[in-house]
Design a protein around this motif. Structure first.
Motif: not given
Length: 234
Positions: A135-136, A139-140, A143, A217, A220
């Motif tokens: 999930w990291h 997320g990257n 973004l 998070w 983020g």
């Protein structure tokens, strides 16, 4: 094309990195391209500042600075950028996630006269990568894609630590974000300048939260806000 010796200024923002700081400094200073190393301690609570003081006694290229209160990565970078004297500068994290042995490939597009700014992408090529958080990674990538939609750039890794700049480019940018919002902010501001931006593939040796990883998070969420703020409002 050979990379000139001592052409590069390295800026390291540091917060509670007592365990790894001496190792990354050793690797940075082993690179012939490095002419100066500026480290900014963002009010660490462990023995980081004492470690920085000891390290600075061993090499004239090292200069150290300290914030009296914790202000964040962006604030530490702002302090560091103001002190760099080299014509080229790079951001280096104080942990071991990014490898200074890859400085030459990051510098090459600039030295060759093709680029003004270079990003090192963890998602572009075939470098070694430690397998960690799904999930990291999602997320990257999210973004980066959101940023690209507003900047009209085709980056693959906006959130990367490794960013190299000609000093004259950085001197025209005012960094406002104090924390990890620096990444979307600097990307938005670069996109509005007439500069040549390149990406090169890099390796990535990620660490776990137990090993000291700090971004979460909430950062983020802030990044989304910064993408909107610095692309639409400014």
């Amino acid at each position: 094309m050979p990379i000139p010796d001592r052409c590069l200024g390295v800026v390291i923002p540091v917060y509670n990195e007592e365990k790894t700081l001496h190792l990354i400094v050793q690797k940075v200073l082993s690179r012939p391209e490095v002419g100066e190393l500026v480290m900014v301690d963002d009010c660490s609570k462990d023995g980081t500042w004492q470690t920085m003081q000891r390290l600075s006694e061993g090499d004239e290229r090292i200069r150290i600075f300290r914030h009296e209160v914790n202000r964040g990565k962006g604030a530490a970078l702002r302090t560091g950028f103001a002190e760099v004297r080299s014509e080229l500068l790079i951001i280096q994290d104080a942990d071991l996630e990014y490898d200074p042995d890859e400085y030459p490939k990051l510098l090459l597009p600039i030295v060759a006269g093709k680029a003004d700014v270079v990003y090192g992408s963890r998602f572009l090529g075939s470098g070694m990568h430690r397998v960690l958080y799904y999930w990291h990674c999602v997320g990257n990538r999210f973004l980066t894609q959101l940023s690209n939609m507003f900047t009209n750039l085709n980056l693959t890794d906006m959130e990367t630590c490794y960013k190299v700049f000609r000093r004259e480019v950085m001197s025209k940018i005012e960094i406002e974000e104090d924390r990890f919002g620096f990444e979307p902010e600097i990307t938005a501001k670069i996109s509005k300048m007439k500069v040549a931006l390149y990406e090169v593939s890099i390796s990535y040796y990620g660490r776990t939260y137990d090993e000291g990883k700090k971004i979460g998070w909430k950062d983020g969420v802030r990044a989304i806000w910064c993408i909107l703020k610095y692309n639409l409002v400014r």
